[in-house]
Design an enzyme around this catalytic site. Structure first.
Site, PDB file in Angstrom:
ATOM      1  N   SER A 119       0.835  -1.219   0.000  1.00  0.00           N
ATOM      2  CA  SER A 119       0.000   0.000   0.000  1.00  0.00           C
ATOM      3  C   SER A 119       0.864   1.262   0.000  1.00  0.00           C
ATOM      4  O   SER A 119       0.509   2.257  -0.640  1.00  0.00           O
ATOM      5  CB  SER A 119      -0.983   0.004   1.172  1.00  0.00           C
ATOM      6  OG  SER A 119      -0.342   0.283   2.379  1.00  0.00           O
ATOM      7  N   HIS A 136       8.397   2.830   9.120  1.00  0.00           N
ATOM      8  CA  HIS A 136       8.178   1.870  10.207  1.00  0.00           C
ATOM      9  C   HIS A 136       6.975   2.335  11.040  1.00  0.00           C
ATOM     10  O   HIS A 136       6.865   3.523  11.353  1.00  0.00           O
ATOM     11  CB  HIS A 136       9.443   1.790  11.071  1.00  0.00           C
ATOM     12  CG  HIS A 136       9.330   0.816  12.193  1.00  0.00           C
ATOM     13  ND1 HIS A 136       9.396  -0.541  11.996  1.00  0.00           N
ATOM     14  CD2 HIS A 136       9.104   1.003  13.510  1.00  0.00           C
ATOM     15  CE1 HIS A 136       9.243  -1.157  13.164  1.00  0.00           C
ATOM     16  NE2 HIS A 136       9.057  -0.235  14.096  1.00  0.00           N
ATOM     17  N   GLU A 176      22.805  -0.335   9.275  1.00  0.00           N
ATOM     18  CA  GLU A 176      22.986  -1.779   9.457  1.00  0.00           C
ATOM     19  C   GLU A 176      22.081  -2.396  10.519  1.00  0.00           C
ATOM     20  O   GLU A 176      21.920  -3.599  10.577  1.00  0.00           O
ATOM     21  CB  GLU A 176      24.452  -2.069   9.773  1.00  0.00           C
ATOM     22  CG  GLU A 176      25.319  -1.797   8.569  1.00  0.00           C
ATOM     23  CD  GLU A 176      26.805  -1.820   8.884  1.00  0.00           C
ATOM     24  OE1 GLU A 176      27.196  -2.427   9.888  1.00  0.00           O
ATOM     25  OE2 GLU A 176      27.562  -1.218   8.104  1.00  0.00           O
TER      26      GLU A 176
END
Ligand code: GRF
Length: 191
Positions: free
Chosen positions: A14, A110, A143
């Protein structure tokens, strides 16, 4: 001027579709050159195809090492003249090898107010901790898992009756707004 974007996904897509729409309607200057999924059954690939975007599935599970997979991934992006990468529900941790090739050129979204609730099940984690405010974050990818430099965030107020699904939906709405806002900011700042 905008970026030549490569969008990496694994599933629903989405956020990817939202970026494609913003690009095709001229809300952002960047162009989506390719959408790549590392999983075979990604719904997002169908959505990108419908929008006439070039797509590729690179089935990560078929590669013996992450570097082998990432070499193919890198070549696919270079072939399309990509110069900036958006992760949008991409469920693989990129290795230092790949990150060095794309230093400061990869961003991710996120569903939490980072640095809180990194990794999987971020929405569930927020509910379990009984925080009052949730949200989403766009950050540069380094990382670690969801540890890179934060670019921008949007807050979402948690209601008493919010379950995981309801809250995730509310956050996703804000994700779509935030990702475009950030891309516009970066187009201005980095180009
Ligand atoms: C979003 O919640 C995003 O924050 C997280 O994965 C989910 C992807 O959703 N990284 P979609 O595939 O963009 O619909």
């Amino acid at each position: 001027m905008g970026f030549n974007l490569g969008i990496l996904i694994s599933g629903r897509g989405s956020n990817m579709l939202n970026i494609v729409n913003a690009s095709q309607s001229g809300i952002i200057n960047s162009k989506v050159k390719i959408v790549i999924s590392n999983k075979i059954n990604s719904q997002g690939i169908k959505k990108a195809k419908k929008k006439n975007i070039k797509t590729k599935i690179i089935n990560q599970s078929l590669y013996k090492t992450k570097t082998n997979f990432e070499k193919v991934l890198n070549n696919s992006l270079i072939d399309e003249n990509v110069n900036f990468i958006c992760l949008a529900g991409f469920m693989s941790i990129l290795s230092p090898y790949f990150l060095n090739l794309w230093s400061n050129k990869i961003i991710n979204i996120h569903p939490s107010l980072l640095p809180d609730f990194k990794g999987k099940n971020a929405v569930k984690q927020a509910l379990e901790k009984k925080v009052k405010t949730a949200g989403c974050t766009v950050h540069f990818v380094d990382e670690g898992v969801d540890t890179g430099k934060i670019i921008d965030q949007e807050k979402v107020t948690i209601s008493n009756n919010d379950d995981e699904e309801m809250l995730a939906k509310k956050i996703l709405k804000k994700e779509h707004v935030l990702y475009i806002k950030v891309l516009k900011e970066l187009e201005r700042k980095l180009l």
